[in-house]
Write a protein that holds these residues in place. Structure first.
Motif, PDB file in Angstrom:
ATOM      1  N   THR A  30      35.969   5.823  16.993  1.00 46.85           N
ATOM      2  CA  THR A  30      35.908   4.434  16.546  1.00 46.85           C
ATOM      3  C   THR A  30      36.481   3.462  17.566  1.00 46.85           C
ATOM      4  N   ALA A  75      32.053   5.120  10.010  1.00 49.20           N
ATOM      5  CA  ALA A  75      32.637   5.748   8.820  1.00 49.20           C
ATOM      6  C   ALA A  75      32.416   7.266   8.829  1.00 49.20           C
ATOM      7  N   LYS A  76      31.326   7.685   9.487  1.00 45.04           N
ATOM      8  CA  LYS A  76      30.999   9.118   9.555  1.00 45.04           C
ATOM      9  C   LYS A  76      31.309   9.714  10.923  1.00 45.04           C
TER      10      LYS A  76
END
Length: 121
Positions: A30, A75-76
């Protein structure tokens, strides 16, 4: 340790375009720009595309513009490459990689082991 695992390769079949995913380890995904690189049989690595951390800025090699689409789901922890209008010359091992310098998308440190995409003539 950064882990990148590509999947979804194989012989391209009629139907939806292949979109191999790359699963990445947290938390580096991220906070990192990411790239796809490919290597065709008997040739050197070729940078394909890159995407920034937020997923709203993308870059493509000229030969892939309009055909490939890079995307990410933070998110994944997953990176994607949708490949349309494939040609036999697109046959290659496709790798995902972490970008070191956001200003230089082809400057990468960690790579996955790759997934082979084969396009028949």
């Amino acid at each position: 340790e950064v882990q990148l695992v590509e999947s979804g390769g194989g012989m391209v079949q009629p139907g939806p375009p292949p979109t191999p995913p790359c699963a990445a380890s947290r938390p580096t995904f991220t906070t990192s720009d990411m790239s796809w690189v490919r290597q065709a049989p008997g040739k050197g690595p070729e940078w394909v595309s890159a995407i920034n951390t937020g997923g709203y800025t993308t870059y493509y090699a000229d030969s892939m513009k309009g055909r490939f689409t890079i995307a990410r789901d933070n998110a994944k922890n997953t990176l994607y490459l949708q490949m349309n209008s494939l040609k036999p010359e697109d046959t290659a091992l496709y790798y995902c990689a972490r970008v070191i310098d956001p200003g230089l998308p082809s400057d990468m440190d960690y790579w996955g082991k790759g997934t082979l995409v084969t396009v028949s003539a």
